[in-house]
Every structure is written in C-alpha cells, then in structure tokens.
Design an enzyme around this catalytic site. Structure first.
Site, PDB file in Angstrom:
ATOM      1  N   ARG A 263      11.133   2.162 -10.045  1.00  0.00           N
ATOM      2  CA  ARG A 263      10.742   3.559  -9.805  1.00  0.00           C
ATOM      3  C   ARG A 263      11.344   4.021  -8.476  1.00  0.00           C
ATOM      4  O   ARG A 263      10.981   3.551  -7.409  1.00  0.00           O
ATOM      5  CB  ARG A 263       9.219   3.698  -9.768  1.00  0.00           C
ATOM      6  CG  ARG A 263       8.554   3.554 -11.134  1.00  0.00           C
ATOM      7  CD  ARG A 263       7.087   3.954 -11.097  1.00  0.00           C
ATOM      8  NE  ARG A 263       6.421   3.595  -9.866  1.00  0.00           N
ATOM      9  CZ  ARG A 263       5.924   2.398  -9.592  1.00  0.00           C
ATOM     10  NH1 ARG A 263       6.032   1.412 -10.464  1.00  0.00           N
ATOM     11  NH2 ARG A 263       5.311   2.177  -8.452  1.00  0.00           N
ATOM     12  N   CYS A 272       3.771  -5.939   3.508  1.00  0.00           N
ATOM     13  CA  CYS A 272       4.580  -7.116   3.180  1.00  0.00           C
ATOM     14  C   CYS A 272       6.080  -6.864   3.113  1.00  0.00           C
ATOM     15  O   CYS A 272       6.834  -7.491   3.851  1.00  0.00           O
ATOM     16  CB  CYS A 272       4.103  -7.706   1.861  1.00  0.00           C
ATOM     17  SG  CYS A 272       2.467  -8.434   2.014  1.00  0.00           S
TER      18      CYS A 272
HETATM   19  N1  LIG Z   1      -1.787  -8.026   1.925  1.00  0.00           N
HETATM   20  C1  LIG Z   1      -1.283  -8.594   0.853  1.00  0.00           C
HETATM   21  O1  LIG Z   1      -1.345  -8.042  -0.240  1.00  0.00           O
HETATM   22  C2  LIG Z   1      -0.604  -9.932   0.934  1.00  0.00           C
HETATM   23  C3  LIG Z   1      -0.178 -10.563  -0.246  1.00  0.00           C
HETATM   24  C4  LIG Z   1       0.433 -11.817  -0.163  1.00  0.00           C
HETATM   25  C5  LIG Z   1       0.590 -12.449   1.076  1.00  0.00           C
HETATM   26  N2  LIG Z   1       0.169 -11.817   2.191  1.00  0.00           N
HETATM   27  C6  LIG Z   1       0.272 -12.545   3.468  1.00  0.00           C
HETATM   28  O2  LIG Z   1      -1.026 -13.095   3.731  1.00  0.00           O
HETATM   29  C7  LIG Z   1      -1.303 -13.076   5.126  1.00  0.00           C
HETATM   30  C8  LIG Z   1      -2.576 -12.276   5.388  1.00  0.00           C
HETATM   31  O3  LIG Z   1      -2.333 -10.934   5.047  1.00  0.00           O
HETATM   32  P1  LIG Z   1      -3.530  -9.857   4.977  1.00  0.00           P
HETATM   33  O4  LIG Z   1      -2.921  -8.609   4.485  1.00  0.00           O
HETATM   34  O5  LIG Z   1      -4.708 -10.434   4.260  1.00  0.00           O
HETATM   35  O6  LIG Z   1      -3.882  -9.729   6.537  1.00  0.00           O
HETATM   36  P2  LIG Z   1      -5.107  -8.935   7.191  1.00  0.00           P
HETATM   37  O7  LIG Z   1      -4.636  -8.476   8.511  1.00  0.00           O
HETATM   38  O8  LIG Z   1      -5.687  -7.965   6.220  1.00  0.00           O
HETATM   39  O9  LIG Z   1      -6.219 -10.063   7.392  1.00  0.00           O
HETATM   40  C9  LIG Z   1      -6.102 -11.133   8.273  1.00  0.00           C
HETATM   41  C10 LIG Z   1      -7.484 -11.483   8.779  1.00  0.00           C
HETATM   42  O10 LIG Z   1      -7.400 -12.664   9.581  1.00  0.00           O
HETATM   43  C11 LIG Z   1      -8.358 -12.538  10.634  1.00  0.00           C
HETATM   44  N3  LIG Z   1      -8.035 -13.474  11.718  1.00  0.00           N
HETATM   45  C12 LIG Z   1      -7.061 -13.383  12.647  1.00  0.00           C
HETATM   46  N4  LIG Z   1      -7.108 -14.446  13.467  1.00  0.00           N
HETATM   47  C13 LIG Z   1      -8.130 -15.215  13.041  1.00  0.00           C
HETATM   48  C14 LIG Z   1      -8.664 -16.444  13.477  1.00  0.00           C
HETATM   49  N5  LIG Z   1      -8.153 -17.120  14.514  1.00  0.00           N
HETATM   50  N6  LIG Z   1      -9.726 -16.952  12.823  1.00  0.00           N
HETATM   51  C15 LIG Z   1     -10.265 -16.286  11.760  1.00  0.00           C
HETATM   52  N7  LIG Z   1      -9.797 -15.127  11.317  1.00  0.00           N
HETATM   53  C16 LIG Z   1      -8.736 -14.598  11.935  1.00  0.00           C
HETATM   54  C17 LIG Z   1      -8.228 -11.085  11.037  1.00  0.00           C
HETATM   55  O11 LIG Z   1      -9.368 -10.668  11.792  1.00  0.00           O
HETATM   56  C18 LIG Z   1      -8.108 -10.405   9.679  1.00  0.00           C
HETATM   57  O12 LIG Z   1      -9.375 -10.013   9.156  1.00  0.00           O
HETATM   58  C19 LIG Z   1      -0.033 -12.527   5.785  1.00  0.00           C
HETATM   59  O13 LIG Z   1       0.808 -13.593   6.121  1.00  0.00           O
HETATM   60  C20 LIG Z   1       0.611 -11.705   4.669  1.00  0.00           C
HETATM   61  O14 LIG Z   1       1.994 -11.592   4.847  1.00  0.00           O
HETATM   62  C21 LIG Z   1      -0.435 -10.590   2.161  1.00  0.00           C
HETATM   63  O1  LIG Z   2       9.253   0.643  -8.651  1.00  0.00           O
HETATM   64  C1  LIG Z   2       8.711   0.616  -7.550  1.00  0.00           C
HETATM   65  C2  LIG Z   2       7.751  -0.358  -7.179  1.00  0.00           C
HETATM   66  C3  LIG Z   2       7.204  -0.323  -5.903  1.00  0.00           C
HETATM   67  N1  LIG Z   2       7.575   0.638  -5.018  1.00  0.00           N
HETATM   68  C4  LIG Z   2       6.999   0.646  -3.660  1.00  0.00           C
HETATM   69  O2  LIG Z   2       7.073  -0.674  -3.120  1.00  0.00           O
HETATM   70  C5  LIG Z   2       6.009  -0.897  -2.221  1.00  0.00           C
HETATM   71  C6  LIG Z   2       5.341  -2.207  -2.508  1.00  0.00           C
HETATM   72  O3  LIG Z   2       4.652  -2.116  -3.751  1.00  0.00           O
HETATM   73  P1  LIG Z   2       3.947  -3.381  -4.423  1.00  0.00           P
HETATM   74  O4  LIG Z   2       4.887  -4.492  -4.474  1.00  0.00           O
HETATM   75  O5  LIG Z   2       3.332  -2.932  -5.689  1.00  0.00           O
HETATM   76  O6  LIG Z   2       2.766  -3.642  -3.388  1.00  0.00           O
HETATM   77  P2  LIG Z   2       2.393  -4.797  -2.357  1.00  0.00           P
HETATM   78  O7  LIG Z   2       0.923  -4.873  -2.366  1.00  0.00           O
HETATM   79  O8  LIG Z   2       3.105  -4.547  -1.080  1.00  0.00           O
HETATM   80  O9  LIG Z   2       2.917  -6.180  -3.015  1.00  0.00           O
HETATM   81  C7  LIG Z   2       4.116  -6.830  -2.611  1.00  0.00           C
HETATM   82  O10 LIG Z   2       3.920  -7.566  -1.427  1.00  0.00           O
HETATM   83  C8  LIG Z   2       2.866  -8.561  -1.539  1.00  0.00           C
HETATM   84  C9  LIG Z   2       2.698  -9.186  -0.180  1.00  0.00           C
HETATM   85  O11 LIG Z   2       3.676 -10.138   0.095  1.00  0.00           O
HETATM   86  C10 LIG Z   2       3.251  -9.563  -2.613  1.00  0.00           C
HETATM   87  O12 LIG Z   2       2.224 -10.542  -2.714  1.00  0.00           O
HETATM   88  C11 LIG Z   2       3.459  -8.850  -3.943  1.00  0.00           C
HETATM   89  O13 LIG Z   2       3.883  -9.782  -4.933  1.00  0.00           O
HETATM   90  C12 LIG Z   2       4.521  -7.772  -3.751  1.00  0.00           C
HETATM   91  O14 LIG Z   2       4.690  -7.018  -4.965  1.00  0.00           O
HETATM   92  C13 LIG Z   2       5.079   0.318  -2.326  1.00  0.00           C
HETATM   93  O15 LIG Z   2       5.302   1.174  -1.230  1.00  0.00           O
HETATM   94  C14 LIG Z   2       5.513   0.992  -3.623  1.00  0.00           C
HETATM   95  O16 LIG Z   2       5.300   2.378  -3.610  1.00  0.00           O
HETATM   96  C15 LIG Z   2       8.513   1.607  -5.378  1.00  0.00           C
HETATM   97  O17 LIG Z   2       8.860   2.468  -4.569  1.00  0.00           O
HETATM   98  N2  LIG Z   2       9.052   1.567  -6.631  1.00  0.00           N
END
Ligand SMILES: NC(=O)c1ccc[n+]([C@@H]2O[C@H](COP(=O)([O-])OP(=O)(O)OC[C@H]3O[C@@H](n4cnc5c(N)ncnc54)[C@H](O)[C@@H]3O)[C@@H](O)[C@H]2O)c1
Ligand SMILES: O=c1ccn([C@@H]2O[C@H](COP(=O)(O)OP(=O)(O)O[C@H]3O[C@H](CO)[C@@H](O)[C@H](O)[C@H]3O)[C@@H](O)[C@H]2O)c(=O)[nH]1
Length: 434
Positions: A263, A272
């Site tokens: 998209r 991320c």
């Molecule tokens: N957000 C996502 O969708 C997503 C998906 C896949 C992977 N990740 C990865 O996972 C990790 C976490 O991402 P998130 O989005 O959940 O982060 P976030 O910032 O939402 O949450 C992290 C939490 O860790 C806590 N924290 C920090 N230091 C701490 C400590 N010493 N002890 C206990 N708690 C502590 C913070 O207070 C916070 O609540 C990152 O590496 C991110 O790249 C995120």
């Molecule tokens: O066709 C598309 C699909 C996504 N997006 C944009 O891409 C970004 C990321 O979207 P999405 O991947 O759905 O959301 P996230 O929650 O950031 O998830 C990504 O990042 C996470 C953190 O690492 C991973 O765990 C997931 O697998 C990976 O999809 C957003 O701004 C979307 O609007 C577009 O513009 N066009």
C-alpha cells in the site's frame, strides 16, 4: 510453567498477558509504576485490541506485575523485552537492555538461583546477546553462560494494533539458542500451549542467537523496503496518471511478490521500521559495508511527507489557514505516535504558517505530548469544521466513511496520504500516489 517478562511495553505486556491466558504463570517487571499498576488493576497499560480482556482475565491470578525483580529467580525463563532505541547516529542504543540484564542477574544472584534461562525478545544487532547481554546477566549473577545460565534469542514479529492476534497465530517461531538444549527446551515448552491451540502447524526455526537476531532485522528491512518500492512506483504512477493501487493489486497476484505491504502512501513509521532500518544501516557501516538499497528505502520514506505537502501547496496556501490532520498514530489500531508520519506533516504545516487541528480516534494524548500547543478535535467532523484543507495521514477505517463532514469546509480540499477517502463530486481530492 513460570515465566517472567522484563518490560511491560507493547511487546512485554502483550506477550506476558498471552502467556498467562495460555495457562502459564507470567510475572511482568517494569520500572514504570503506572504500567505495573495498570496491569495489577486488570487494565492493559497500552492500547492494543484484545489485550484489555486478557489482562482483565488473568491479572492477580496467573498474571502479576511488579517493579521489583523478585519474580525472576522464581521463574524458569525470563524474557527481556525492554526498548532498544537509536543513538544519534542511528546505531542501536543497548544501554537500557544492558541495565535490565544486570538487574536480572542481580536478582538471580540474590536468590542464589542457577539453571535459569534468559531469552532476549528485544530487537538487537547480531552478537548483542552472546557478547553483551548474556555476559551482563552472568557477571551480575555470578553464573556461567551455557552451564549455570542459559541464554537465547526469541525475536518478536507482532505488529502494533494486531499484537495479540499476531502473537497467538504467528507465521513462524524463531528460537536462537546456540545449541544450548536447556534454552531450546524451555522455549518449546513456553510456546507449546500456543501451538496446541492452533489448527495448523507453526514452523519453528531452531537456530543460533546471531542468526535469530539477524532474522528480525532482515524481516523488517524486507518489509520496509517493499513499502518503499511501492511508494517509489506510486510516485511514478502519479506522474503518469496511473492508478498505482491497480498496479500493486496486479503485481501482488504474483506469488513471488505477494499481496501484502504494497500500500503506497505517506510512508512507514512506528517504533520499529525506522529504528531498525537505521540500526542495520549503522551496523553495516560499522562493518565497512555500505548498505545502498536499505539507505535508498529510508530516503524514499523520508521524502513522502514532503511530497504530500507539495500536493497541498498546489491547491491551498496554508499560511494563516486552519488545516485538519486526520490520523496521528503511525498506523491504524494503535495509539502509538512514535515516528508517525503525522509528525513531519504537522511540522511542515507549521512551517507554512498553518493552524493545525489534529484528530485521531485514540492517539491524541500521545501526540499532545509531542505538539502540546497544537489544536486537537474530538471527532473528524469537528476537525474539518471550518478547515481550509484536510490532510489524511493514517488509514483509520472511520475516514473511509467520511462524506457530508467535508461539507463543513468552505471549499473542501482533501490531500490523501493513505487512499482512504472516497473521491466524489464537490470534493477537491488529491491522492499522494495516484
Ligand atoms: N512495539 C512492537 O510492536 C515491537 C514488535 C517486535 C519487537 N519489538 C522490539 O521489542 C522491544 C520492546 O519494544 P516495545 O515497543 O515493547 O518497547 P516499550 O518502550 O513500549 O516498552 C519497554 C518497557 O521496558 C521498560 N523498562 C525499561 N528499562 C527497564 C528495566 N531496567 N527493568 C524493567 N523494565 C524496564 C520500560 O519502562 C517500558 O515500559 C524493542 O527492542 C523493540 O524493537 C517491538
Ligand atoms: O502496505 C503498507 C504496509 C505498511 N505501511 C506502513 O508501515 C508502517 C509499519 O506497519 P506495520 O508493519 O503494520 O506495523 P508495526 O507494528 O510497525 O510492525 C512492524 O514492526 C514490528 C516491530 O519490529 C514487527 O514485529 C512487525 O512484524 C512489523 O510488521 C506503518 O506506518 C504503516 O502505515 C505502509 O505504508 N504500507
């Protein structure tokens, strides 16, 4: 099985609540008292569909939260799920993860616990677990990696907005464990109820910790680049009067391409893709490799908000005008505004001297923290009322249903960064990539 999760953020809270809901005992540790209190009150600390009911169902029973690390030595397996942000130069900042690893080690030392497994769920550059975080836990605990302490990597692929559904029905499970059978066994045991609840097999990738770390970056790099390519194609389509969505729908029918993440629009944001692309680029450069394709994907992404505003300029001089920004979160289904494309769009509008009135179904408070002095409306209709133009940044479903609301604008002008608004008579409509 007893599981502890360090970090009650987007990943930690959803992973812990889902493990508890699947029948494990899950303890979440966070230094943020508000997040801990929310979980213990039976509320999700973040907006994530399906999470509130899971926290409500399990809190105080199989799900507990605390600011102290006491639950760690009581558990078999600890997931590290703290944030791994970027340094100024885009490289990964591991300081938070290192601190959490040390605190985990200290808790194990205090309780004289051994045979514990620490598994990194945070996204980290290859080698971080084996070279930095594992040793940090071991040193603080007085344990030896591979003998009295087991260290692994289990990257998380959930998306915000569908984190619960993604966690419960993953495309794959990646277990990085460098042939330490204790880690592999514990990870298989942790995910067993999840796999048993599904009517199909989930592929499990048993691999090394470095490979597991890289798989996570490669996954995100591929998807972000795919969207950037769709955006590049969309930008070209726009200049040739071609409907880019027709084009991507057709190419997506090719199995080798696949229909998802095509998209085109105002680009990718979130916590991320931008951070992980920057971290991988910095890691490549640190190893004397210039990642040209990845850098181009970032460049294309950075350009999209400016192109959206250029289109607005073609219709409206925004100086001194009220401009509605529809959508503030980085994507629909979440209140997260980290790296939302709404941020550069709002900045660009303000540079033009516009009065910005933002609307989002759930992300207003988070955006207010970024732009405290912008105006925020309670509904799309209220944002549009009296606006000179509207800019659509997030593809929330409710924007597709907007129609008569545009008539509250003197001369309705919509610049759509997500192809969500219906073109119609009486509406000056401009799509970013078609
Ligand atoms: N957000 C996502 O969708 C997503 C998906 C896949 C992977 N990740 C990865 O996972 C990790 C976490 O991402 P998130 O989005 O959940 O982060 P976030 O910032 O939402 O949450 C992290 C939490 O860790 C806590 N924290 C920090 N230091 C701490 C400590 N010493 N002890 C206990 N708690 C502590 C913070 O207070 C916070 O609540 C990152 O590496 C991110 O790249 C995120
Ligand atoms: O066709 C598309 C699909 C996504 N997006 C944009 O891409 C970004 C990321 O979207 P999405 O991947 O759905 O959301 P996230 O929650 O950031 O998830 C990504 O990042 C996470 C953190 O690492 C991973 O765990 C997931 O697998 C990976 O999809 C957003 O701004 C979307 O609007 C577009 O513009 N066009």
């Amino acid at each position: 099985m007893e599981i502890s999760v360090i970090g009650a953020g987007y990943v930690g809270a959803s992973v812990a609540a889902c493990f508890a809901d699947l029948g494990h005992d899950a303890a979440v540790v966070d230094i943020d008292e508000e997040r801990v209190a929310a979980i213990n009150d039976g509320r999700s600390p973040i907006h994530e569909p399906g999470l509130d009911e899971r926290v409500a169902r399990t809190a105080g029973d199989r799900l507990v939260a605390s600011t102290a690390y006491d639950p760690v030595p009581e558990s078999d397996l600890t997931f590290l799920a703290v944030q791994t942000p970027s340094n100024e130069d885009g490289s990964i900042d591991t300081s938070v993860a290192e601190a959490a690893a040390e605190m985990t080690g200290e808790a194990l030392a205090d309780a004289d616990a051994d045979d514990h497994a620490v598994v990194v769920k945070s996204t980290v550059i290859p080698g971080t677990t084996a070279d930095l975080l594992g040793p940090a836990v071991a040193d603080a605990a007085g344990l030896t990696v591979g003998e009295t302490l087991h260290v692994g990597v289990n990257p998380e692929f959930q998306r915000e907005g569908t984190a619960v559904a993604d966690f419960l029905d993953p495309d794959k499970l990646v277990f990085g464990h460098d042939d330490d059978p204790a880690v592999a066994d514990l990870l298989h045991e942790a995910y067993e109820p999840l796999r048993a609840a599904l009517d199909h097999e989930v592929p499990v990738v048993d691999t090394g910790t470095r490979e597991a770390e890289m798989i996570k970056y490669a996954n995100n790099a591929f998807l972000a680049s795919k969207v950037s390519l769709a955006n590049e194609l969309g930008n070209i389509c726009k200049r040739y009067g071609v409907d880019s969505y027709e084009v991507t729908r057709a190419i997506g029918l090719d199995d080798r391409i696949g229909a998802s993440f095509l998209r085109s629009g105002v680009g990718w944001g979130g916590s991320c893709f931008p951070k992980d692309a920057d971290a991988l680029i910095a890691a490549a450069r640190a190893a004397d490799y210039e990642p040209e394709l990845l850098q181009a994907a970032v460049n294309v992404n950075d350009r999209q908000p400016g192109l959206l505003l250029d289109l607005l300029d073609e219709h409206v001089d925004a100086a001194g005008e009220r401009v509605a920004v529809l959508g503030l979160s980085f994507k629909p289904g979440t209140d997260d505004v980290r790296n939302s494309r709404a941020i550069p769009v709002i900045e660009g509008l303000r540079e033009r001297g516009a009065t910005v009135v933002g609307y989002d179904p759930v992300a207003t408070e988070n955006m207010r923290a970024v732009f405290p002095d912008a105006e925020y409306a309670d509904s799309a209709a209220a944002a549009l009322d009296g606006a000179r133009a509207a800019v659509v940044v997030t593809d929330w479903d409710e924007f597709a249903a907007l129609d008569a609301e545009f008539d509250a604008m003197a001369e309705p002008v919509v610049v759509d960064g997500r192809r969500i608004v219906e073109r119609r008579e009486g509406l000056t409509y401009e799509g970013l990539t078609w």
